[in-house]
Enzyme design. Sequence first.
Site, PDB file in Angstrom:
ATOM      1  N   MET A  43     -16.888 -53.535 -53.232  1.00 10.78           N
ATOM      2  CA  MET A  43     -17.978 -54.335 -52.684  1.00 10.78           C
ATOM      3  C   MET A  43     -18.347 -55.431 -53.673  1.00 10.78           C
ATOM      4  O   MET A  43     -18.555 -55.169 -54.855  1.00 10.78           O
ATOM      5  CB  MET A  43     -19.197 -53.455 -52.413  1.00 10.78           C
ATOM      6  CG  MET A  43     -19.002 -52.437 -51.297  1.00 10.78           C
ATOM      7  SD  MET A  43     -18.652 -53.207 -49.689  1.00 10.78           S
ATOM      8  CE  MET A  43     -20.110 -54.228 -49.449  1.00 10.78           C
ATOM      9  N   MET A  88     -20.491 -47.086 -44.032  1.00 15.23           N
ATOM     10  CA  MET A  88     -21.589 -47.085 -44.997  1.00 15.23           C
ATOM     11  C   MET A  88     -22.628 -46.102 -44.481  1.00 15.23           C
ATOM     12  O   MET A  88     -23.707 -46.483 -44.018  1.00 15.23           O
ATOM     13  CB  MET A  88     -22.149 -48.494 -45.161  1.00 15.23           C
ATOM     14  CG  MET A  88     -21.202 -49.414 -45.919  1.00 15.23           C
ATOM     15  SD  MET A  88     -21.710 -51.144 -45.909  1.00 15.23           S
ATOM     16  CE  MET A  88     -20.931 -51.674 -44.379  1.00 15.23           C
ATOM     17  N   ASP A 115     -18.405 -52.814 -39.642  1.00 14.38           N
ATOM     18  CA  ASP A 115     -19.339 -52.214 -40.584  1.00 14.38           C
ATOM     19  C   ASP A 115     -20.234 -51.225 -39.862  1.00 14.38           C
ATOM     20  O   ASP A 115     -21.053 -51.607 -39.015  1.00 14.38           O
ATOM     21  CB  ASP A 115     -20.202 -53.294 -41.246  1.00 14.38           C
ATOM     22  CG  ASP A 115     -19.408 -54.140 -42.217  1.00 14.38           C
ATOM     23  OD1 ASP A 115     -18.806 -53.572 -43.138  1.00 14.38           O
ATOM     24  OD2 ASP A 115     -19.389 -55.376 -42.058  1.00 14.38           O
ATOM     25  N   ASP A 158     -15.167 -57.170 -50.203  1.00 17.73           N
ATOM     26  CA  ASP A 158     -16.080 -57.322 -49.070  1.00 17.73           C
ATOM     27  C   ASP A 158     -17.439 -57.756 -49.588  1.00 17.73           C
ATOM     28  O   ASP A 158     -18.068 -57.049 -50.369  1.00 17.73           O
ATOM     29  CB  ASP A 158     -16.186 -55.985 -48.328  1.00 17.73           C
ATOM     30  CG  ASP A 158     -17.114 -56.047 -47.124  1.00 17.73           C
ATOM     31  OD1 ASP A 158     -17.661 -57.128 -46.833  1.00 17.73           O
ATOM     32  OD2 ASP A 158     -17.284 -55.007 -46.461  1.00 17.73           O
ATOM     33  N   HIS A 211     -12.874 -56.176 -38.965  1.00 18.58           N
ATOM     34  CA  HIS A 211     -13.665 -55.320 -39.842  1.00 18.58           C
ATOM     35  C   HIS A 211     -14.943 -54.891 -39.129  1.00 18.58           C
ATOM     36  O   HIS A 211     -15.707 -55.725 -38.634  1.00 18.58           O
ATOM     37  CB  HIS A 211     -14.009 -56.079 -41.125  1.00 18.58           C
ATOM     38  CG  HIS A 211     -14.588 -55.223 -42.204  1.00 18.58           C
ATOM     39  ND1 HIS A 211     -13.819 -54.429 -43.022  1.00 18.58           N
ATOM     40  CD2 HIS A 211     -15.870 -55.032 -42.603  1.00 18.58           C
ATOM     41  CE1 HIS A 211     -14.586 -53.792 -43.886  1.00 18.58           C
ATOM     42  NE2 HIS A 211     -15.838 -54.138 -43.647  1.00 18.58           N
ATOM     43  N   SER A 246     -15.373 -59.840 -40.351  1.00 20.91           N
ATOM     44  CA  SER A 246     -16.392 -58.825 -40.123  1.00 20.91           C
ATOM     45  C   SER A 246     -17.240 -59.167 -38.912  1.00 20.91           C
ATOM     46  O   SER A 246     -17.906 -60.210 -38.881  1.00 20.91           O
ATOM     47  CB  SER A 246     -17.290 -58.692 -41.349  1.00 20.91           C
ATOM     48  OG  SER A 246     -18.380 -57.837 -41.061  1.00 20.91           O
ATOM     49  N   HIS A 259     -15.434 -49.581 -41.821  1.00 21.65           N
ATOM     50  CA  HIS A 259     -16.038 -49.374 -43.135  1.00 21.65           C
ATOM     51  C   HIS A 259     -17.320 -48.577 -42.931  1.00 21.65           C
ATOM     52  O   HIS A 259     -18.307 -49.094 -42.421  1.00 21.65           O
ATOM     53  CB  HIS A 259     -16.321 -50.743 -43.765  1.00 21.65           C
ATOM     54  CG  HIS A 259     -17.025 -50.679 -45.075  1.00 21.65           C
ATOM     55  ND1 HIS A 259     -17.605 -51.791 -45.659  1.00 21.65           N
ATOM     56  CD2 HIS A 259     -17.267 -49.655 -45.940  1.00 21.65           C
ATOM     57  CE1 HIS A 259     -18.163 -51.464 -46.795  1.00 21.65           C
ATOM     58  NE2 HIS A 259     -17.970 -50.163 -46.990  1.00 21.65           N
ATOM     59  N   MET A 288     -23.233 -48.712 -40.260  1.00 23.19           N
ATOM     60  CA  MET A 288     -24.357 -48.430 -41.163  1.00 23.19           C
ATOM     61  C   MET A 288     -25.350 -47.504 -40.471  1.00 23.19           C
ATOM     62  O   MET A 288     -25.623 -47.652 -39.278  1.00 23.19           O
ATOM     63  CB  MET A 288     -25.053 -49.729 -41.572  1.00 23.19           C
ATOM     64  CG  MET A 288     -24.148 -50.772 -42.179  1.00 23.19           C
ATOM     65  SD  MET A 288     -25.081 -52.252 -42.683  1.00 23.19           S
ATOM     66  CE  MET A 288     -23.740 -53.383 -43.045  1.00 23.19           C
TER      67      MET A 288
END
Length: 223
Positions: free
Chosen positions: A136, A67, A34, A174, A32, A8, A65, A36
């Site tokens: 998660m 979020m 993330d 994760d 990965h 990540s 991913h 957000m």
Amino acid sequence: MAAQISPSILSADFARLADEAAAVADSADWLHVDVMDNHFVPNLTLGLPVVESLRRAAALPLDCHLMIAEPDRFAPDYAEAGAGSVTIHAEASRAPVRTLRAIRAAGARAGLALNPGTPVDGVADLLGEVDMLLLMTVEPGFGGQSFLDMVLPKIRRARELVRKSGLDVWLQVDGGVAESTIERCAEAGADVFVAGSAVYGADDPGAAVRHLRELAEGAARGE
């Protein structure tokens, strides 16, 4: 399936993302990312422009991913930008089947993520629409959190549901994945592992990835 490791970049140096991606290019399977939005989770990270730039600079496929509060609106854009995998949250999507199919239609693998408190049985009927189920193992929003052991039974239940379905669905975990936790996750049935600080907090990120893979594959074999 052999264990896959997805470092990540949330734990990487954002000023050196291309270099950080290169540091694991020969050892990891995915990178990965993330995303957000400070709405679905209480943090703001990077978005589509950075993903587009990183896709051009990184040798590894991107595992995005999302979020975010409006995955149905934005998820296909990440697939069209070249992400190899795009994961949305079941808690945020209002039209998961349509969105998952749109991700696949755009050429990416479709993933569905569940927060620690979301039961996996509630999405059993969606397994045929996904390529990967992400559980998660911390509350989403920030890196460096401690692994939640309460999710281990859910990993086992998810593996049971996938096995019964007969579908080729990857099971990703994760959050808090490190030397001390990855074996438990693999024993429970996970086969794709997101690791942030355990990789980018190491002196040699590539070596850290290789070690985590060895631990996961040994645990999956019962060693």
